[in-house]
Design a protein around this motif. Structure first.
Motif, PDB file in Angstrom:
ATOM      1  N   LYS A 240      25.147  58.583  27.689  1.00  0.00           N
ATOM      2  CA  LYS A 240      25.907  59.360  28.676  1.00  0.00           C
ATOM      3  C   LYS A 240      25.485  60.827  28.607  1.00  0.00           C
ATOM      4  O   LYS A 240      24.892  61.269  27.625  1.00  0.00           O
ATOM      5  N   VAL A 241      25.817  61.556  29.661  1.00  0.00           N
ATOM      6  CA  VAL A 241      25.403  62.962  29.716  1.00  0.00           C
ATOM      7  C   VAL A 241      26.617  63.878  29.793  1.00  0.00           C
ATOM      8  O   VAL A 241      27.706  63.453  30.158  1.00  0.00           O
TER       9      VAL A 241
ATOM     10  N   TYR B  99      39.484  57.300  34.915  1.00  0.00           N
ATOM     11  CA  TYR B  99      38.773  58.088  33.906  1.00  0.00           C
ATOM     12  C   TYR B  99      38.793  59.571  34.243  1.00  0.00           C
ATOM     13  O   TYR B  99      38.546  59.966  35.391  1.00  0.00           O
TER      14      TYR B  99
ATOM     15  N   THR C  78      25.179  57.161  23.303  1.00  0.00           N
ATOM     16  CA  THR C  78      25.723  56.254  24.319  1.00  0.00           C
ATOM     17  C   THR C  78      24.897  56.279  25.594  1.00  0.00           C
ATOM     18  O   THR C  78      25.140  55.486  26.492  1.00  0.00           O
TER      19      THR C  78
ATOM     20  N   GLU D  90      32.213  57.886  35.013  1.00  0.00           N
ATOM     21  CA  GLU D  90      32.464  57.402  33.653  1.00  0.00           C
ATOM     22  C   GLU D  90      31.267  57.584  32.737  1.00  0.00           C
ATOM     23  O   GLU D  90      31.378  57.435  31.517  1.00  0.00           O
ATOM     24  N   ASP D  91      30.115  57.916  33.318  1.00  0.00           N
ATOM     25  CA  ASP D  91      28.932  58.191  32.489  1.00  0.00           C
ATOM     26  C   ASP D  91      28.810  59.663  32.135  1.00  0.00           C
ATOM     27  O   ASP D  91      27.829  60.072  31.524  1.00  0.00           O
ATOM     28  N   PHE D  92      29.804  60.456  32.547  1.00  0.00           N
ATOM     29  CA  PHE D  92      29.837  61.856  32.108  1.00  0.00           C
ATOM     30  C   PHE D  92      30.741  61.940  30.885  1.00  0.00           C
ATOM     31  O   PHE D  92      31.944  61.713  30.966  1.00  0.00           O
ATOM     32  N   LEU D  93      30.128  62.298  29.785  1.00  0.00           N
ATOM     33  CA  LEU D  93      30.852  62.367  28.508  1.00  0.00           C
ATOM     34  C   LEU D  93      31.818  63.551  28.481  1.00  0.00           C
ATOM     35  O   LEU D  93      32.894  63.495  27.888  1.00  0.00           O
TER      36      LEU D  93
ATOM     37  N   ASN E 135      20.232  56.583  34.257  1.00  0.00           N
ATOM     38  CA  ASN E 135      21.227  55.543  33.982  1.00  0.00           C
ATOM     39  C   ASN E 135      22.656  55.983  34.304  1.00  0.00           C
ATOM     40  O   ASN E 135      23.607  55.286  33.942  1.00  0.00           O
ATOM     41  N   VAL E 136      22.796  57.140  34.934  1.00  0.00           N
ATOM     42  CA  VAL E 136      24.148  57.624  35.273  1.00  0.00           C
ATOM     43  C   VAL E 136      24.586  56.936  36.559  1.00  0.00           C
ATOM     44  O   VAL E 136      23.972  57.106  37.611  1.00  0.00           O
ATOM     45  N   LYS E 137      25.642  56.146  36.472  1.00  0.00           N
ATOM     46  CA  LYS E 137      26.096  55.401  37.653  1.00  0.00           C
ATOM     47  C   LYS E 137      27.311  56.078  38.288  1.00  0.00           C
ATOM     48  O   LYS E 137      27.388  56.257  39.491  1.00  0.00           O
TER      49      LYS E 137
ATOM     50  N   PRO F 195      36.984  62.938  32.465  1.00  0.00           N
ATOM     51  CA  PRO F 195      36.182  63.432  31.348  1.00  0.00           C
ATOM     52  C   PRO F 195      36.900  64.590  30.666  1.00  0.00           C
ATOM     53  O   PRO F 195      37.693  65.298  31.294  1.00  0.00           O
TER      54      PRO F 195
END
Lengths: 358, 291
Positions: free
Chosen positions: B55-56, B203, B53, B176-179, B171-173, B205
């Protein structure tokens, strides 16, 4: 300053600072934005508070120098311990700052590529918006002139990059086996990136003064430059690990400080063993219950507990999930309410030591 | 004999404990660890995370040298699992003394995996990024879910490289980009900050925690309430997690977590033995005095 004025000043500043964070946490974002408290402003205010807190480090060092410095100068009792402390402080400060500067030097060495990438982007933005937000006409050289300067700089940087790669390739055999593999892989990638940069630079068509400016070639060149910057940084970082500064830092921090810190804490375990023998006595029903629970929990989490009874881990889990969770939730609620009350008292300067009152 | 036991010099006890703990460590003796269901939950959640995805995983190492014996093996097994699954990891700390672990642990894991899989590469910038130590504690962590541009919020990595240039993070905005959030600490109050503030209105995580043995009772209430999806209970949790990784990956060797856990098992037995002997001596004296 008189005590009453000082006390009032401390109380007022404390109250206002607490009020700010209290309202910032409670009020919804649209209300805060209407009050001109945007997230960017809040970030700046928070950074200001962090800076104030960081001053404590400086005060701590000054205090250390004053106390231990005077012990050394006036040869008071145990002055040699103070000398050892200050020597350790200066050595560690020096090595840490040197290591930090070494890291910064790597970033600086690759900055040229990032600056060129930014220049590539700025050529396009200046051409598409010839007037600044304040209505002034931008006085910049024409696009073809700037583009030729960019391409000349890119050609030179690509030559520098190829020279760096040749130099590093000659030194790869001085690294350990794992780092050798990593660096070879990274150098291969970096070579591809440099070749890509050369290709982009050679194929670039300098636009005329009247022609439409195509954004894509500038963006592609900027990406290629940024990729080279990152690739260079990775290789430089691996070689930096073998520098004297990095080696001394690792010896002092990883080798000495970390292990001393771990040893200090591990002494607790030895003390617990002595305390277990002398003081953990079963003298009442409650203490025997506590002892039984402790033994079940200890045996349930070690491999040998299974050899005694297979159900011990499940018994341990039951103890933690039910009686322990119930009791700890109650403790947590009580402690949280106590912390809330204490926080209010500190906010309103009701704590006598805090406000300097009698 | 019983009276001499009661007057035993504590240095003999210290020496006894030294032998009990050091002999298994020196010989690398290991025994299969006890099963930890909380560690199994942690493992199954990470195993089910998607790795395509972009994501990190956000991994916070909030421990220092004093609790490294428990927290470092925990962090090592979790980071290893993320590396094996090819999920990029963003390392962070709010504790200054953990700075060297942010560099050494992923490098050591990457070296180990590259030895196990010759030809494959785990490298900085793609497999992991080091965000470094950030002062501000609660203030800084509160700002993470509020930010819509985390690249701008963090700005640079620990080495000064702009995060916009680092493939793993550019690409981490937003949050929500933290898995996944994994946090390892022995500090009082550090873990609570993430439970309270590392979430937005939309959200939260999934959160896994690694704690020292002394804070297990406190951490369990969050596992029970569902705020934690997994918990590594001290070194025992790390050892069982390591065992799960060993079972899933042929060729993976026994690591420090399992060896340390075995030594700890001997130490626990020794302490229980000392408690029993001490109590027996006490009972004997009180029986003698009643006679």
């Amino acid at each position: 300053m008189e005590t009453s004025i000082r006390k009032k000043l401390i109380t007022t500043v404390t109250f206002l600072a607490g009020l700010y964070f209290f309202l910032e946490f409670l009020l919804p974002e649209p209300v805060l934005t209407a009050m001109a408290l945007t997230p960017e402003r809040h970030s700046q205010i928070s950074t200001g508070f962090v800076v104030v807190g960081t001053m404590a480090f400086g005060l701590g060092i000054i205090n250390l120098l004053m106390v231990h410095g005077s012990t050394i100068i006036f040869r008071r009792k145990n002055w040699s311990n103070s000398l050892a402390l200050l020597l350790g402080l200066f050595v560690m400060l020096t090595v840490a700052v040197s290591d930090w500067m070494g890291d910064m030097a790597i970033t600086e060495a690759t900055r040229y590529y990032s600056v060129l990438a930014d220049f590539s982007r700025v050529i396009v933005t200046d051409a598409t918006a010839a007037v600044t937000a304040e209505g002034e006409v931008k006085e910049v050289p024409p696009v073809p002139v700037r583009t030729r300067a960019l391409l000349d700089a890119v050609e030179k940087s690509a030559d520098d990059c190829n020279a760096d790669i040749a130099g590093w390739s000659a030194k790869v055999d001085t690294l350990t086996a794992i780092d050798r593999n990593i660096v070879r892989h990274q150098l291969s990638e970096l070579q591809d990136l440099c070749n890509e940069l050369v290709t982009q630079q050679a194929a670039f068509v300098v636009p005329g003064t009247d022609g439409a400016l195509a954004e894509a070639p500038y963006a592609a060149l900027g990406n290629a430059l940024n990729n080279v910057a990152v690739g260079q940084g990775k290789v430089r970082r691996v070689f930096y690990k073998y520098s004297t500064t990095s080696g001394v830092w690792k010896f002092l921090f990883n080798g000495l400080y970390e292990n001393l810190g771990a040893a200090m804490f591990s002494i607790l375990g030895i003390y617990i063993a002595a305390a277990a023998f002398r003081a953990f006595m079963v003298r009442s029903f409650e203490s025997s219950l506590m002892m039984l629970a402790a033994v079940i929990v200890m045996l349930g989490q070690i491999p040998f507990g299974l050899w005694l009874y297979e159900g011990l881990p499940d018994l341990r889990l039951w103890l933690l999930q039910y009686p322990n969770s119930a009791a700890f939730r109650a403790i947590k609620f009580g402690a949280s309410i106590a912390m809330l009350v204490m926080a209010f008292r500190m906010w309103l300067s009701l704590e006598s030591d805090y406000s300097g009152a009698e | 004999m019983v009276s001499s036991l009661a007057k035993l010099d504590r240095r003999y006890i210290y020496f006894f404990m030294l032998l009990v703990v050091s002999i298994p460590l020196l010989f690398g003796y290991s025994v299969e660890p006890a099963r930890m269901k909380s560690a199994e939950k942690f493992y199954s959640v990470i195993e089910s995370l998607p790795n395509d995805t972009g994501k990190v995983a956000f991994v916070a190492l909030d421990f220092g040298p004093n609790t490294r014996a428990e927290n470092e093996p925990q962090a090592s097994v979790i980071i290893e699992h993320f590396f094996r699954r090819r999920i990029p990891v963003a390392l962070f700390s709010q504790y200054a003394l953990s700075e060297s672990f942010l560099t050494s642990i992923p490098e050591r894991i990457a070296d180990k995996l590259m030895k196990e899989f010759p030809g494959e590469v785990w490298e900085y910038g793609k497999s992991w990024v080091n965000l470094g130590y950030r002062p501000g504690a609660a203030l800084f962590i509160q700002g993470i879910p509020k930010s819509q541009n985390l690249v701008e919020y963090f700005k640079n990595d620990a080495f000064g490289t702009p995060l916009s240039l680092i493939p793993a993070f550019r690409n981490v905005k937003s949050i929500e980009d933290f898995l996944f959030l994994a946090e390892f600490t022995g500090l009082v109050g550090a873990f609570d900050l993430y439970v309270q503030f590392f979430q937005s209105s939309r959200y939260t995580p999934q959160f896994g925690h690694g704690c020292t043995s002394i804070t297990i009772p406190e951490a369990y209430i969050y596992l029970d309430s569902g705020q934690l999806v997994g918990l590594l209970e001290g070194i025992a949790g790390a050892a069982w997690y390591s065992e799960l990784l060993r079972r899933a990956n042929v060729g993976r060797e026994v690591d420090a977590a399992i060896i340390i856990n075995t030594a700890l098992g001997f130490a626990h037995l020794a302490i229980i033995f000392l408690i029993v002997v001490g109590n027996l001596a006490e009972f004997y004296f009180s029986w003698r005095s009643r006679r």
